[in-house]
Design an enzyme around this catalytic site. Sequence first.
Site, short mmCIF file in Angstrom:
data_model
loop_
_atom_site.label_atom_id
_atom_site.label_comp_id
_atom_site.label_asym_id
_atom_site.label_seq_id
_atom_site.Cartn_x
_atom_site.Cartn_y
_atom_site.Cartn_z
N PHE B 114 4.07 12.32 1.21
CA PHE B 114 4.02 11.24 2.19
C PHE B 114 4.92 11.63 3.37
CE2 PHE B 114 5.02 6.92 3.80
CZ PHE B 114 3.73 6.55 4.09
N ASP B 184 8.64 11.87 -6.33
CA ASP B 184 8.31 10.57 -5.74
C ASP B 184 7.13 9.99 -6.54
OD1 ASP B 184 7.24 8.47 -4.25
OD2 ASP B 184 7.70 9.40 -2.33
N TYR B 209 5.81 -2.05 -4.48
CA TYR B 209 4.87 -3.00 -3.86
C TYR B 209 3.43 -2.57 -4.03
CZ TYR B 209 5.99 0.19 0.04
OH TYR B 209 6.24 1.29 0.82
N LYS B 210 3.21 -1.40 -4.64
CA LYS B 210 1.84 -0.94 -4.86
C LYS B 210 1.39 -1.43 -6.24
CE LYS B 210 2.70 3.09 -1.92
NZ LYS B 210 1.77 2.79 -0.82
N ARG B 360 -9.92 5.07 1.55
CA ARG B 360 -9.09 5.12 0.34
C ARG B 360 -9.28 3.85 -0.48
NH1 ARG B 360 -2.51 5.62 0.36
NH2 ARG B 360 -2.74 3.52 1.17
#
Lengths: 401, 401
Positions: B114, B184, B209-210, B360
């Site tokens: 990321f 990560d 939060y995912k 996605r």
Amino acid sequence: MTDFAATRALFHLPEGVIYLDGNSLGPLPLAAQTRVGQVLREQWGDQLIRAWNDSDWMALPARVGDRIARLVGAPPASVVTGDTLSIKVFQALAAALALAPPDRRVVLSDSGNFPSDLYIADGLLTALGGRELKVVAPEEVADAINESVAVTMLTEVDYRTGRLHDMAALTARAHAAGAITVWDLAHSAGAIPVHLEQADADFAVGCTYKYLNGGPGSPAFIYVAPRHAGVAQPILSGWLGHAEPFAFERGYRPAPGIERMRVGTPPIVALSILDAALDAWDGVDMGELRAASIRLTETFIREVERRCPTDDCGLALASPRDPHARGSQVSFRHDHAYPVMQALIARGVIGDVRAPDILRFGFTPLYLSEAEVVQSATILADVIDTRAYEAPEYQHRAAVT
Amino acid sequence: MTDFAATRALFHLPEGVIYLDGNSLGPLPLAAQTRVGQVLREQWGDQLIRAWNDSDWMALPARVGDRIARLVGAPPASVVTGDTLSIKVFQALAAALALAPPDRRVVLSDSGNFPSDLYIADGLLTALGGRELKVVAPEEVADAINESVAVTMLTEVDYRTGRLHDMAALTARAHAAGAITVWDLAHSAGAIPVHLEQADADFAVGCTYKYLNGGPGSPAFIYVAPRHAGVAQPILSGWLGHAEPFAFERGYRPAPGIERMRVGTPPIVALSILDAALDAWDGVDMGELRAASIRLTETFIREVERRCPTDDCGLALASPRDPHARGSQVSFRHDHAYPVMQALIARGVIGDVRAPDILRFGFTPLYLSEAEVVQSATILADVIDTRAYEAPEYQHRAAVT
């Protein structure tokens, strides 16, 4: 005229409590309850990911920053919110060092600074190498500013004593010596008038869970003077400080202004609560707030000392006697500070202690009346007079003081 | 057996929406609404500052960390929550570098990481000097691990393609070469079984939060292998990582274990919401979750490709075809990815895009059914088949994608 009866009605204040700890955690604003319900159900719940656009979540850190800017004498688009105060100290100090003359070795602070600021400076300076943190007594700061100093890192209001630094004078002195200033406003924002722009401050940071009533651990803020905002180097170069986060470029390009001090995904629920809490400040004149605050602290000192002379009670004023030399808190030293505070809390007067011997009381005109202040002085005198603090239940020390 | 019908009932899922973006922002857990009401009224509201002790707020970062530990194969007291993922990357990378052989110059990452992780590494390495960030293609990582590498910094699941690194193999290879690993888990935690302890990982970080449904901008987490936790140097040496924060000592002394990775005052409301969100995981077996996730992603790929052959539709699978080589998402490339996604969202199928051309879709067995997946494939095929994405209203690009 600021209507302090009206602002009081904006908070949930439990029955039977006189709250003199708003300098540690401000009380719950009723608007926060309403807002959090909306954010959860209508935004997160119904809009889901679309809320980043539809509820403009992405702009919240700057929007809330602008509301704080007004309270600390900063122009629009110079303050952004997020992270914690310790993180913001790290960011500000690193950026300040990068702007300071490279041959200067000293970061100057004082022993009245909050320990976390000093710890953070230690961690940063150890990592960077080549510079040292010099900590002097608060009254020695002015004389210690010389041409060895790269950055002054000072908290305006001392967390223990409430002693107030002269931000404008010290900033001018730092600039005259070629140093950059970092000001911590933890006990200033919402407590006293702050004039960042007028004082020509370079960087400032602050927290919002004290006098701004943003809730436990609510997001911090950072100010960068507009003259630096386009050149300050973000050491915490997270994607939301990028000029175009959603371009997902390989290289970091900082946003043009204050937005470069953003780091990660903003804490939307916490920022929304803070935003609602700031509603209470909408009609507040900071000069009138200061006058009301001084009335409250002067009353408290007078009423405590009248009932409780130092020689009899063992209470000694730890705050400056001159109201213009202190923030919006009053501290007394007492050999039994911890149990005295426990006895006070049991009687509905909530303040806190700071090791080893400081009784600390915060005064917040937004929701505190003169009558409550007189009453809390009476209760304090009674606790000491009757030695109520000697009861066994007040001796046990909790984890958090 | 994990009861996925029961877990689905724990979430607020708006009518008419098939939510395939839980890999970006998980939906609202109903328990979060109840909990936030309690925290605001009963804890912050009524207990005020006393809640730090009475509601044990101070222990929340570690308590929530322990619940996440179970989901990522980590032992108790090895994970702590707080800050944002970018901040945690900074902490972990700095601590890893301090443990790596001092003569090694390279931090190795890949182009599937990321961007914020890479930006943060840039910022840290620029500040520290003397080291460089080397970014190779994901498939070249294994071969690039050699004795020049101080630290490997990798995201296990690629945010665009869903490509899954072999954590155990790459960690073993890094250790054989004398390097330290930072993993990560942004797209791993709650998405796939993770075995940090078994893989002998050194440091790991992640967001909540995912797939963990902690809410927009909810706190991140950091894992430090117990063998390092007592020696890792916290560059962000904030007071709550101190061994005794409330002693207010002048010098920083890190807490004995993982708690040293705490920094500032914890975000209590956000952590409480996250804590409530984690209730949904209580009865979930991660192996069963993985099996269900693979069923969903396989169904989606099959149903899309059956209705929409690449040559006709311009849709090309961007994720690995082997389900064991990908996480819990499926990506397709399409030349008009952005308007296609807008058209899908308008039809109730919510995914997202990643520039320049990735559609996605995240698959989350906790609240997503096979029937919904089939239906979303039908709608995607229809949007492309009818060129519905060419409508003018889908061309406008929002700030956040």
